[in-house]
Design a protein around this motif. Structure first.
Motif, mmCIF file in Angstrom:
data_model
loop_
_atom_site.group_PDB
_atom_site.id
_atom_site.type_symbol
_atom_site.label_atom_id
_atom_site.label_comp_id
_atom_site.label_asym_id
_atom_site.label_seq_id
_atom_site.Cartn_x
_atom_site.Cartn_y
_atom_site.Cartn_z
ATOM 1 N N SER A 108 27.674 -49.341 105.576
ATOM 2 C CA SER A 108 29.036 -49.469 105.065
ATOM 3 C C SER A 108 28.966 -49.409 103.540
ATOM 4 O O SER A 108 27.981 -49.879 102.977
ATOM 5 C CB SER A 108 29.701 -50.773 105.509
ATOM 6 N N HIS A 110 31.687 -47.096 105.474
ATOM 7 C CA HIS A 110 31.749 -45.909 106.335
ATOM 8 C C HIS A 110 32.913 -46.059 107.299
ATOM 9 O O HIS A 110 33.164 -47.163 107.782
ATOM 10 C CB HIS A 110 30.445 -45.725 107.112
ATOM 11 N N PRO A 160 34.404 -51.472 96.855
ATOM 12 C CA PRO A 160 34.272 -50.747 98.127
ATOM 13 C C PRO A 160 35.599 -50.151 98.614
ATOM 14 O O PRO A 160 35.620 -49.044 99.143
ATOM 15 C CB PRO A 160 33.755 -51.816 99.093
ATOM 16 N N MET A 163 36.206 -46.754 96.971
ATOM 17 C CA MET A 163 35.360 -45.715 97.578
ATOM 18 C C MET A 163 35.890 -45.349 98.967
ATOM 19 O O MET A 163 35.981 -44.178 99.331
ATOM 20 C CB MET A 163 33.926 -46.237 97.661
ATOM 21 N N GLU A 164 36.267 -46.386 99.739
ATOM 22 C CA GLU A 164 36.781 -46.140 101.088
ATOM 23 C C GLU A 164 38.050 -45.299 101.064
ATOM 24 O O GLU A 164 38.240 -44.456 101.937
ATOM 25 C CB GLU A 164 37.073 -47.477 101.795
ATOM 26 N N MET A 167 37.032 -41.787 100.636
ATOM 27 C CA MET A 167 36.389 -41.304 101.867
ATOM 28 C C MET A 167 37.412 -41.046 102.962
ATOM 29 O O MET A 167 37.301 -40.071 103.716
ATOM 30 C CB MET A 167 35.361 -42.335 102.348
ATOM 31 N N THR A 214 29.806 -41.476 100.906
ATOM 32 C CA THR A 214 29.881 -42.503 99.862
ATOM 33 C C THR A 214 29.590 -41.888 98.486
ATOM 34 O O THR A 214 30.305 -42.141 97.510
ATOM 35 C CB THR A 214 28.842 -43.605 100.161
ATOM 36 N N GLU A 215 28.550 -41.073 98.430
ATOM 37 C CA GLU A 215 28.126 -40.514 97.136
ATOM 38 C C GLU A 215 28.946 -39.281 96.749
ATOM 39 O O GLU A 215 29.105 -38.984 95.567
ATOM 40 C CB GLU A 215 26.635 -40.177 97.186
ATOM 41 N N SER A 217 32.007 -39.251 97.165
ATOM 42 C CA SER A 217 33.191 -39.893 96.573
ATOM 43 C C SER A 217 32.932 -40.269 95.114
ATOM 44 O O SER A 217 33.699 -39.892 94.225
ATOM 45 C CB SER A 217 33.566 -41.149 97.370
ATOM 46 N N TRP A 259 21.005 -46.619 96.228
ATOM 47 C CA TRP A 259 21.355 -47.882 96.879
ATOM 48 C C TRP A 259 20.164 -48.820 96.714
ATOM 49 O O TRP A 259 19.034 -48.472 97.057
ATOM 50 C CB TRP A 259 21.623 -47.673 98.377
ATOM 51 N N ALA A 285 27.737 -53.025 99.577
ATOM 52 C CA ALA A 285 27.331 -52.045 100.586
ATOM 53 C C ALA A 285 26.314 -52.698 101.523
ATOM 54 O O ALA A 285 25.818 -53.801 101.234
ATOM 55 C CB ALA A 285 26.735 -50.812 99.917
#
Ligand code: PBE
Length: 307
Positions: A108, A110, A160, A163-164, A167, A214-215, A217, A259, A285
């Protein structure tokens, strides 16, 4: 791809046999109220064919999972089947449609956690770490060569949820568009990253990233912000090991992809001193072994050895 399908057929055959075996066992065991038996951890391990459904071999989580199979005595004889993120998600969705057990390598942020009811298996040995941070690294000399970009990359920090949201939008549009939407909606945050930074005139900068959402984004948001500043930005997706190699060698300028400490810690240590660590760009994460919530196990230690 062919290899993966073939393996899957093998897994399905194994599963049917396990179910037949479970059925026979129940008949013999009628007196003992053996209904629970189909949920027992031994059966779960047999039903998944002692196999962890993994992702790309170059992923940090793939290395961590090889370590877990080595370290946990109860994972003796287990196979860690590596393929691709797309194949893992398809296998996970298929298993959930049929309410069958499956053990995958998951992380996550994700969308898998929004789409399905999933849980991380507890990891008493700490192989997968606890909370992971995503950090920004730069090649040595970037600060002197491109102080404006360095400052922006150093300031880049988001949550987060940010980022979400990129995504999630990227499920329906290109990452470039999803990132642009986030920048438009969060210009106040971007203004903080760029505060006091002078514009530049078309200087080229190359960011390396890993090929996961994730990346994609973070890299696409950084690209837009640097372009607003006047940079000409190239994004190059590579394996995690190559992210560190490229920055250490000075072949690429910076990356928002590592990460830490569990996922890419080995690569970090290998190149420590050959790059600059600009600190976290996101915290919260996580990586680990993930199963559907309907599975009646809670810990990696609830899995049973193959022998
Ligand atoms: N991931 C997503 C990557 C990093 C980002 C967890 C799949 C990895 O394991 O390398």
């Amino acid at each position: 791809m062919f290899h993966f399908k073939w393996k899957k057929i093998g897994a399905i055959t194994g599963l049917s046999l396990a179910l037949i075996a479970a059925g026979c066992g129940q008949q013999e065991d009628n007196s003992g109220g053996g209904d629970d038996q189909s949920d027992s951890s031994a059966n779960i391990s047999e039903e998944v064919d002692h196999t962890i459904t993994g992702i790309e071999p170059g992923a940090g989580i793939a290395q961590a999972t090889d370590n877990a199979v080595e370290e946990y005595e109860n994972l003796a004889g287990w196979e860690h089947e590596k393929s691709s993120t797309a194949a893992m998600l398809t296998a996970l969705g298929d298993a959930i449609d049929k309410e069958e057990p499956i053990v995958v390598t998951g992380w996550s942020p994700h969308y898998m956690f929004a789409k399905w009811d999933l849980k991380y298996l507890e990891d008493p040995n700490g192989v997968y770490g606890d909370v992971e941070k995503i950090i920004t690294i730069a090649r040595q000399g970037l600060k002197e060569d491109m102080p404006e970009a360095y400052t922006i990359l150093d300031n880049f920090h988001w949550e987060p949820e940010d980022m979400e949201s990129v995504m999630l939008d990227a499920q329906e549009m290109e990452f470039e568009e999803a990132a642009q939407k986030w920048v438009d909606d969060n210009q106040d945050v971007v203004d903080e990253w760029t505060e006091g930074v002078e514009p530049v005139d078309g200087k080229s900068i190359e960011l390396v990233l890993t090929p996961w959402d994730t990346e994609r984004s973070s890299a696409n948001v950084a690209k837009i912000v640097l372009e607003q500043q006047g940079y000409d930005v190239t994004l190059t997706p590579v394996d995690p090991s190559v992210v560190f190699e490229a920055i250490a060698a000075g072949d690429a300028d910076a990356s928002l992809a590592p990460w830490m400490p569990a996922t890419h810690g080995a690569f970090y240590e290998k190149h420590e001193g050959e790059f600059e660590d600009l600190g976290e760009n996101l915290t919260g994460a996580k990586i680990g072994l993930v199963v559907p919530s309907y599975m009646d196990i809670d810990s990696i230690e609830d899995l049973e050895p193959a022998e």
